[in-house]
Motif scaffolding. Structure first.
Motif, PDB file in Angstrom:
ATOM      1  N   LEU A 281      -2.215  -0.166   6.745  1.00  0.00           N
ATOM      2  CA  LEU A 281      -0.976  -0.817   7.180  1.00  0.00           C
ATOM      3  C   LEU A 281      -1.234  -1.596   8.468  1.00  0.00           C
ATOM      4  CD1 LEU A 281       1.759   1.928   6.478  1.00  0.00           C
ATOM      5  CD2 LEU A 281       1.124  -0.043   5.061  1.00  0.00           C
ATOM      6  N   LYS A 282      -2.044  -0.987   9.343  1.00  0.00           N
ATOM      7  CA  LYS A 282      -2.369  -1.662  10.599  1.00  0.00           C
ATOM      8  C   LYS A 282      -3.164  -2.946  10.340  1.00  0.00           C
ATOM      9  CE  LYS A 282      -4.758   0.232  14.135  1.00  0.00           C
ATOM     10  NZ  LYS A 282      -5.229   1.467  14.771  1.00  0.00           N
ATOM     11  N   GLU A 283      -3.927  -2.920   9.262  1.00  0.00           N
ATOM     12  CA  GLU A 283      -4.749  -4.099   8.942  1.00  0.00           C
ATOM     13  C   GLU A 283      -3.976  -5.149   8.141  1.00  0.00           C
ATOM     14  OE1 GLU A 283      -7.680  -4.862  10.201  1.00  0.00           O
ATOM     15  OE2 GLU A 283      -7.509  -3.012  11.381  1.00  0.00           O
ATOM     16  N   GLY A 284      -2.685  -4.938   7.937  1.00  0.00           N
ATOM     17  CA  GLY A 284      -1.894  -6.022   7.345  1.00  0.00           C
ATOM     18  C   GLY A 284      -1.205  -5.724   6.022  1.00  0.00           C
ATOM     19  N   ALA A 285      -1.410  -4.524   5.456  1.00  0.00           N
ATOM     20  CA  ALA A 285      -0.675  -4.204   4.226  1.00  0.00           C
ATOM     21  C   ALA A 285       0.751  -3.791   4.596  1.00  0.00           C
ATOM     22  CB  ALA A 285      -1.370  -3.085   3.461  1.00  0.00           C
ATOM     23  N   ARG A 286       1.645  -3.898   3.630  1.00  0.00           N
ATOM     24  CA  ARG A 286       3.016  -3.458   3.844  1.00  0.00           C
ATOM     25  C   ARG A 286       3.235  -2.196   3.008  1.00  0.00           C
ATOM     26  NH1 ARG A 286       7.126  -4.011   0.566  1.00  0.00           N
ATOM     27  NH2 ARG A 286       6.466  -5.825  -0.622  1.00  0.00           N
TER      28      ARG A 286
ATOM     29  N   ILE B 223      -8.433  -6.478  -1.137  1.00  0.00           N
ATOM     30  CA  ILE B 223      -9.868  -6.249  -0.942  1.00  0.00           C
ATOM     31  C   ILE B 223     -10.270  -6.523   0.506  1.00  0.00           C
ATOM     32  CG2 ILE B 223     -12.173  -6.976  -1.690  1.00  0.00           C
ATOM     33  CD1 ILE B 223     -10.906  -7.542  -4.470  1.00  0.00           C
ATOM     34  N   ALA B 224      -9.744  -7.590   1.074  1.00  0.00           N
ATOM     35  CA  ALA B 224     -10.088  -7.934   2.461  1.00  0.00           C
ATOM     36  C   ALA B 224      -9.633  -6.840   3.424  1.00  0.00           C
ATOM     37  CB  ALA B 224      -9.452  -9.275   2.828  1.00  0.00           C
ATOM     38  N   ILE B 225      -8.423  -6.347   3.207  1.00  0.00           N
ATOM     39  CA  ILE B 225      -7.910  -5.289   4.095  1.00  0.00           C
ATOM     40  C   ILE B 225      -8.767  -4.033   3.964  1.00  0.00           C
ATOM     41  CG2 ILE B 225      -5.982  -3.679   4.433  1.00  0.00           C
ATOM     42  CD1 ILE B 225      -4.096  -6.035   3.705  1.00  0.00           C
ATOM     43  N   ALA B 226      -9.074  -3.660   2.713  1.00  0.00           N
ATOM     44  CA  ALA B 226      -9.872  -2.453   2.497  1.00  0.00           C
ATOM     45  C   ALA B 226     -11.257  -2.613   3.126  1.00  0.00           C
ATOM     46  CB  ALA B 226      -9.979  -2.159   0.999  1.00  0.00           C
ATOM     47  N   ASP B 227     -11.810  -3.807   3.043  1.00  0.00           N
ATOM     48  CA  ASP B 227     -13.126  -4.051   3.636  1.00  0.00           C
ATOM     49  C   ASP B 227     -13.143  -3.800   5.139  1.00  0.00           C
ATOM     50  OD1 ASP B 227     -15.334  -4.487   2.091  1.00  0.00           O
ATOM     51  OD2 ASP B 227     -14.878  -6.600   1.688  1.00  0.00           O
TER      52      ASP B 227
ATOM     53  N   ALA C 234       0.846  -1.192   0.000  1.00  0.00           N
ATOM     54  CA  ALA C 234       0.000   0.000   0.000  1.00  0.00           C
ATOM     55  C   ALA C 234       0.876   1.235   0.000  1.00  0.00           C
ATOM     56  CB  ALA C 234      -0.894   0.008   1.241  1.00  0.00           C
ATOM     57  N   ALA C 235       0.366   2.297  -0.613  1.00  0.00           N
ATOM     58  CA  ALA C 235       1.084   3.573  -0.603  1.00  0.00           C
ATOM     59  C   ALA C 235       0.122   4.682  -0.988  1.00  0.00           C
ATOM     60  CB  ALA C 235       2.259   3.545  -1.578  1.00  0.00           C
ATOM     61  N   ILE C 236       0.497   5.903  -0.653  1.00  0.00           N
ATOM     62  CA  ILE C 236      -0.240   7.063  -1.131  1.00  0.00           C
ATOM     63  C   ILE C 236       0.227   7.310  -2.558  1.00  0.00           C
ATOM     64  CG2 ILE C 236      -0.697   9.526  -0.818  1.00  0.00           C
ATOM     65  CD1 ILE C 236       0.010   9.103   2.178  1.00  0.00           C
TER      66      ILE C 236
END
Ligand code: GDP
Ligand code: ZN
Length: 458
Positions: A103-108, A29-33, A7-9
């Motif tokens: 990021l907290k939900e698991g993205a790097r 998708i799961a993280i965004a959800d 993930a990034a801006i």
């Protein structure tokens, strides 16, 4: 397929109408959800749709912002992975908070250029296209942008692929001849192979020529202004740059530093260097400047040789002009506002190949003609430029040079009657060099260097 989600801006820092946080990977998708609240969860919306909802901190259900979220399911996405784009309100803090949430939900956090890298690794684009992404972002002129767009859509890679396919056909034929000598028809084959090698050399040379122009469009044209002291180099530099950038003085030898200015001429950026004048000097400070000037002259793709048109040609002028015979050069007969002493014919006696343009750096007379001559000499005037020009870079040119060298070696070997396997060694080498342009069998450190130039989020 990578197994982590990045993930990034994706938008530049600062305030704007909208900021985008982009995710790519199996969990996108799961993280965004987990941070999105809308009418339906993202996992059940169609691909390539924007949906409206709220961004929340799942720990507290506190609403952070209104969002529009786009879901692009694999493989129909830029990276060929699941991609989610969170469109939040423009603003540094909002975008950063949204990024922190995912990021907290698991993205790097993505590395610079990692989205493009994944597009390359997953086979969506070749390496030349990945590089062109950066060319599009950095283009300084309309023409450079057009050419970068063509490279991004794959035009340069296509041209490389076409030559490579022809080369591969020849390699295959030679391999058959080596493996099944009984099928060999010697009289036809020798002559045919010679002709095909000849054609390949021609195609590679043409491709190299276009790539060299594409590189000039992409990187700008290293340009050196040379001439004896007081010819008006600094004045010309300033007149072209439209500003007092170099220090103009009446004392010979006062331009000590090599200055560089990026200057748009037509569709081309000249990287213009004002030199301390190419001549011997006992002054050590000046000697440094002269060394740099020599280097600038060596590395220049275009040389503007300034001659004071109001004084007779000196032996120094003559020597400098003679030195430029093999170069892309223009002779600038300066000081046309004064009675002229030097004729174009006198210049041509020393440097017959270069156009001669009369200018006055003082009044600006002749500068439009000089600009036109510059584009002509470079082969970049709009009429002369290849129609479907695409950007290329130094890496591509080096690979094309190596491929050309290998095919020329093969042609020499074949001409000298070398056995097929000897010719094949060179041709396989050429295939490898062409493949490298597209990113095949390229060293990981090379790939890393290319992508480290990108910004995060690209
Ligand atoms: P450089 O040593 O080659 O960099 O030369 P400069 O640009 O410092 O110019 C040397 C002298 O020539 C200065 O006095 C300038 O004002 C003068 N000069 C430069 N260009 C022109 C020109 O087009 N016309 C006239 N009349 N003088 C010029
Ligand atoms: Zn000067």
């Amino acid at each position: 397929m990578r197994d982590d989600t990045i993930a990034a801006i994706a938008t530049p820092p600062g305030e704007g109408g909208v900021a985008i946080v982009r995710l790519s990977g199996p969990e996108a998708i799961a993280i965004a959800d987990r941070v999105f609240r809308g009418r339906t969860p993202l996992r059940s919306i169609e691909s390539h749709r924007l949906v409206y909802g709220h961004l929340v901190d799942p720990a507290t259900e506190a609403v952070l912002d209104e969002v529009l979220v786009g879901v692009m399911r694999r493989p129909r996405s830029f990276t060929r992975e699941d991609v989610v784009e969170l469109n939040v309100h423009g603003g540094r803090l909002v975008a950063r908070r949204a990024l922190e949430l995912v990021l907290k939900e698991g993205a790097r956090l993505a590395e610079p250029g990692e989205f493009t890298l994944r597009a390359f690794l997953n086979g969506r684009i070749d390496l030349a296209q990945a590089e062109a992404t950066l060319d599009v972002i950095r283009a300084e002129t309309e023409a450079a942008l057009l050419a970068a767009g063509r490279a991004l859509r794959g035009a340069f890679g296509e041209a490389v692929r076409a030559v490579r396919a022809a080369l591969l056909r020849l390699v295959t034929r030679l391999e058959v001849a080596v493996d099944y000598p009984e099928y060999d028809e010697p009289d036809v084959t020798r002559a045919e192979i010679a002709a095909e090698l000849e054609a390949l050399v021609g195609r590679l040379r043409a491709l190299r020529g276009e790539a060299a122009l594409g590189r000039l469009l992409r990187d700008g044209v290293p340009t050196a202004i040379v001439g004896r002291p007081n010819a008006g180099k600094s004045s010309l530099f300033n007149a072209l740059a439209g500003e007092e950038r170099a220090i103009v003085t009446d004392v010979p030898g006062t331009t000590r530093d090599v200055l560089e200015v990026r200057l748009v001429v037509g569709d081309v950026v000249l990287r213009l260097v004002d030199t301390a004048g190419i001549r011997r000097s006992d002054d050590p400070v000046e000697a440094i400047g002269i060394e740099r000037a020599r280097k600038a002259l060596r590395e220049a793709s275009l040389v503007l040789a300034v001659v004071d048109g109001a004084r007779p040609l000196s032996p120094e002028d003559a020597a400098l002009l003679a030195e430029l015979r093999e170069r892309s050069a223009i002779v600038v007969l300066n000081k046309s506002d004064l009675p002229s002493v030097v004729t174009p014919e006198a210049v041509a006696a020393h440097l017959p190949s270069a156009p001669v343009v009369r200018v006055s750096a003082r009044t600006g007379a002749g500068l439009p003609a000089l600009r036109a001559a510059i584009l002509r000499v470079l082969g970049l005037s709009p009429e002369a430029r290849p129609e479907a020009m695409a950007t290329a870079n130094a890496r591509h040119l080096a690979a094309l040079d190596a491929a050309l060298e290998a095919v020329e070696a093969a042609r020499r070997a074949a001409g000298a009657g070398a056995p097929e396997d000897a010719v094949l060694v060179d041709l396989r080498q050429a295939l490898r060099h062409l493949g490298a342009i597209l990113g095949e069998d390229v060293d990981e450190t090379v790939i890393r260097t290319i992508f480290s130039d990108f910004c995060v989020g690209k």
